[in-house]
Design a protein around this motif. Sequence first.
Motif, PDB file in Angstrom:
ATOM      1  N   ALA A 191      11.916   9.019 -14.661  1.00 15.90           N
ATOM      2  CA  ALA A 191      11.036   9.055 -13.497  1.00 15.90           C
ATOM      3  C   ALA A 191      10.497   7.646 -13.257  1.00 15.90           C
ATOM      4  O   ALA A 191      10.114   6.955 -14.201  1.00 15.90           O
ATOM      5  CB  ALA A 191       9.888  10.024 -13.718  1.00 15.90           C
ATOM      6  N   ILE A 192      10.488   7.228 -11.987  1.00 17.04           N
ATOM      7  CA  ILE A 192      10.032   5.894 -11.620  1.00 17.04           C
ATOM      8  C   ILE A 192       8.989   6.012 -10.512  1.00 17.04           C
ATOM      9  O   ILE A 192       9.213   6.700  -9.507  1.00 17.04           O
ATOM     10  CB  ILE A 192      11.204   5.017 -11.146  1.00 17.04           C
ATOM     11  CG1 ILE A 192      12.248   4.867 -12.257  1.00 17.04           C
ATOM     12  CG2 ILE A 192      10.712   3.646 -10.694  1.00 17.04           C
ATOM     13  CD1 ILE A 192      13.496   4.128 -11.831  1.00 17.04           C
ATOM     14  N   ILE A 193       7.872   5.324 -10.680  1.00 17.12           N
ATOM     15  CA  ILE A 193       6.806   5.290  -9.681  1.00 17.12           C
ATOM     16  C   ILE A 193       6.640   3.853  -9.208  1.00 17.12           C
ATOM     17  O   ILE A 193       6.519   2.930 -10.022  1.00 17.12           O
ATOM     18  CB  ILE A 193       5.478   5.810 -10.259  1.00 17.12           C
ATOM     19  CG1 ILE A 193       5.647   7.244 -10.762  1.00 17.12           C
ATOM     20  CG2 ILE A 193       4.368   5.738  -9.216  1.00 17.12           C
ATOM     21  CD1 ILE A 193       4.444   7.773 -11.510  1.00 17.12           C
ATOM     22  N   ASN A 194       6.643   3.646  -7.896  1.00 15.60           N
ATOM     23  CA  ASN A 194       6.491   2.324  -7.307  1.00 15.60           C
ATOM     24  C   ASN A 194       5.249   2.259  -6.412  1.00 15.60           C
ATOM     25  O   ASN A 194       4.915   3.241  -5.742  1.00 15.60           O
ATOM     26  CB  ASN A 194       7.699   1.960  -6.441  1.00 15.60           C
ATOM     27  CG  ASN A 194       8.984   1.909  -7.215  1.00 15.60           C
ATOM     28  OD1 ASN A 194       9.677   2.915  -7.297  1.00 15.60           O
ATOM     29  ND2 ASN A 194       9.313   0.769  -7.780  1.00 15.60           N
ATOM     30  N   TYR A 195       4.634   1.079  -6.388  1.00 19.78           N
ATOM     31  CA  TYR A 195       3.510   0.843  -5.466  1.00 19.78           C
ATOM     32  C   TYR A 195       3.645  -0.559  -4.893  1.00 19.78           C
ATOM     33  O   TYR A 195       3.840  -1.533  -5.633  1.00 19.78           O
ATOM     34  CB  TYR A 195       2.175   0.978  -6.185  1.00 19.78           C
ATOM     35  CG  TYR A 195       0.988   0.675  -5.289  1.00 19.78           C
ATOM     36  CD1 TYR A 195       0.591   1.597  -4.324  1.00 19.78           C
ATOM     37  CD2 TYR A 195       0.313  -0.534  -5.392  1.00 19.78           C
ATOM     38  CE1 TYR A 195      -0.472   1.323  -3.486  1.00 19.78           C
ATOM     39  CE2 TYR A 195      -0.763  -0.813  -4.562  1.00 19.78           C
ATOM     40  CZ  TYR A 195      -1.143   0.120  -3.607  1.00 19.78           C
ATOM     41  OH  TYR A 195      -2.204  -0.151  -2.762  1.00 19.78           O
ATOM     42  N   GLY A 200       0.779  -1.232   0.000  1.00 20.35           N
ATOM     43  CA  GLY A 200       0.000   0.000   0.000  1.00 20.35           C
ATOM     44  C   GLY A 200       0.809   1.279   0.000  1.00 20.35           C
ATOM     45  O   GLY A 200       0.237   2.369  -0.003  1.00 20.35           O
ATOM     46  N   LYS A 201       2.144   1.182  -0.029  1.00 22.86           N
ATOM     47  CA  LYS A 201       2.998   2.360   0.013  1.00 22.86           C
ATOM     48  C   LYS A 201       3.428   2.779  -1.395  1.00 22.86           C
ATOM     49  O   LYS A 201       3.694   1.951  -2.254  1.00 22.86           O
ATOM     50  CB  LYS A 201       4.242   2.092   0.863  1.00 22.86           C
ATOM     51  CG  LYS A 201       3.938   1.752   2.311  1.00 22.86           C
ATOM     52  CD  LYS A 201       3.277   2.921   3.037  1.00 22.86           C
ATOM     53  CE  LYS A 201       3.065   2.577   4.503  1.00 22.86           C
ATOM     54  NZ  LYS A 201       2.430   3.703   5.238  1.00 22.86           N
ATOM     55  N   TRP A 202       3.520   4.103  -1.599  1.00 18.34           N
ATOM     56  CA  TRP A 202       3.961   4.674  -2.873  1.00 18.34           C
ATOM     57  C   TRP A 202       5.359   5.243  -2.722  1.00 18.34           C
ATOM     58  O   TRP A 202       5.747   5.698  -1.641  1.00 18.34           O
ATOM     59  CB  TRP A 202       3.034   5.793  -3.327  1.00 18.34           C
ATOM     60  CG  TRP A 202       1.673   5.338  -3.757  1.00 18.34           C
ATOM     61  CD1 TRP A 202       0.570   5.184  -2.972  1.00 18.34           C
ATOM     62  CD2 TRP A 202       1.265   4.994  -5.082  1.00 18.34           C
ATOM     63  NE1 TRP A 202      -0.505   4.759  -3.718  1.00 18.34           N
ATOM     64  CE2 TRP A 202      -0.104   4.636  -5.022  1.00 18.34           C
ATOM     65  CE3 TRP A 202       1.923   4.946  -6.315  1.00 18.34           C
ATOM     66  CZ2 TRP A 202      -0.820   4.241  -6.145  1.00 18.34           C
ATOM     67  CZ3 TRP A 202       1.212   4.562  -7.439  1.00 18.34           C
ATOM     68  CH2 TRP A 202      -0.139   4.206  -7.356  1.00 18.34           C
ATOM     69  N   ALA A 203       6.112   5.254  -3.821  1.00 18.61           N
ATOM     70  CA  ALA A 203       7.428   5.898  -3.859  1.00 18.61           C
ATOM     71  C   ALA A 203       7.651   6.455  -5.255  1.00 18.61           C
ATOM     72  O   ALA A 203       7.209   5.877  -6.250  1.00 18.61           O
ATOM     73  CB  ALA A 203       8.530   4.921  -3.494  1.00 18.61           C
ATOM     74  N   ASN A 245       6.461  -7.722  -0.336  1.00 19.92           N
ATOM     75  CA  ASN A 245       7.602  -8.119  -1.156  1.00 19.92           C
ATOM     76  C   ASN A 245       7.387  -7.990  -2.652  1.00 19.92           C
ATOM     77  O   ASN A 245       8.330  -8.112  -3.429  1.00 19.92           O
ATOM     78  CB  ASN A 245       7.983  -9.572  -0.845  1.00 19.92           C
ATOM     79  CG  ASN A 245       8.507  -9.750   0.562  1.00 19.92           C
ATOM     80  OD1 ASN A 245       7.765 -10.122   1.459  1.00 19.92           O
ATOM     81  ND2 ASN A 245       9.780  -9.460   0.759  1.00 19.92           N
ATOM     82  N   ILE A 246       6.160  -7.745  -3.078  1.00 23.47           N
ATOM     83  CA  ILE A 246       5.864  -7.594  -4.502  1.00 23.47           C
ATOM     84  C   ILE A 246       5.480  -6.148  -4.786  1.00 23.47           C
ATOM     85  O   ILE A 246       4.580  -5.594  -4.150  1.00 23.47           O
ATOM     86  CB  ILE A 246       4.733  -8.549  -4.939  1.00 23.47           C
ATOM     87  CG1 ILE A 246       5.167 -10.000  -4.722  1.00 23.47           C
ATOM     88  CG2 ILE A 246       4.387  -8.320  -6.410  1.00 23.47           C
ATOM     89  CD1 ILE A 246       4.093 -11.007  -5.029  1.00 23.47           C
ATOM     90  N   THR A 247       6.180  -5.555  -5.740  1.00 29.82           N
ATOM     91  CA  THR A 247       6.007  -4.140  -6.070  1.00 29.82           C
ATOM     92  C   THR A 247       5.729  -3.970  -7.553  1.00 29.82           C
ATOM     93  O   THR A 247       6.316  -4.659  -8.390  1.00 29.82           O
ATOM     94  CB  THR A 247       7.281  -3.353  -5.707  1.00 29.82           C
ATOM     95  OG1 THR A 247       7.554  -3.518  -4.318  1.00 29.82           O
ATOM     96  CG2 THR A 247       7.132  -1.869  -6.032  1.00 29.82           C
ATOM     97  N   ALA A 248       4.832  -3.049  -7.872  1.00 28.10           N
ATOM     98  CA  ALA A 248       4.609  -2.640  -9.261  1.00 28.10           C
ATOM     99  C   ALA A 248       5.411  -1.374  -9.510  1.00 28.10           C
ATOM    100  O   ALA A 248       5.426  -0.462  -8.673  1.00 28.10           O
ATOM    101  CB  ALA A 248       3.132  -2.387  -9.524  1.00 28.10           C
TER     102      ALA A 248
END
Length: 225
Positions: free
Chosen positions: A69-73, A29-32, A78-81
């Motif tokens: 630019a990179i967006i992560n969710y 549930g965290k964004w970066a 342990n699994i990230t989009a």
Amino acid sequence: MKVSSNVVKLLVAAGALAVAGSAAAQAKGKWAVSLGAIEIEPKVESGAISAPALPNSLGDVGKDTEPVAIINYGITDNITAEFTIAKPYKHSIYGAGAIAGTGELGTAHALPPTLFAQYRFFSPNAAFRPYVGLGVTYAYFYKETGSFRMTALTDPGGPPTTFSIDNKLTYSGQIGAVWNFNEKWFLNAALVKTRLRTDVHFSTGQNQHMKLDPKSTVLTLGYKF
């Protein structure tokens, strides 16, 4: 390659410092978001330009470095989009084989947005988290521009030769690591390999198959929300 060497050194240093402490979790549930640079270097295996052309008329493609630019969710702990988008690359095209040394034959812009699914090792609050990823890439080419040298090789004495490159949907593999400085800021480094084969179509009616398979080196500074 210099950039790749620096990335390797960075990963080694980050691993050595990972025991220094923990940071805020990059968890479900965290964004970066991170910003930095990416160098893309095609690993070219060229087919020959179809007749009429000098036998073994091959091609080569230069590398380019652009902002990224990179967006992560976090889908799980342990699994990230991850979605990666860079400023369009501008690649120079050169002759190879029988036409090596002819100089720049043309240029082409490329935009390859990629959506990755990543597996991140260690616990969400670890200071150092290596990861692997597999993604879908759409390679979009535009502003293909030929030079007078291209015309001289494909249609001597004729009108300026133009060309187009087929867009392709393909896949990319990724290996990298995140080093968390504190609760919000982190450094990200990655190497990406993309499978990319396409075809070039010249206004003279000639064609050329190209295996590009670019290697990308990524270095970004990020912020967690």
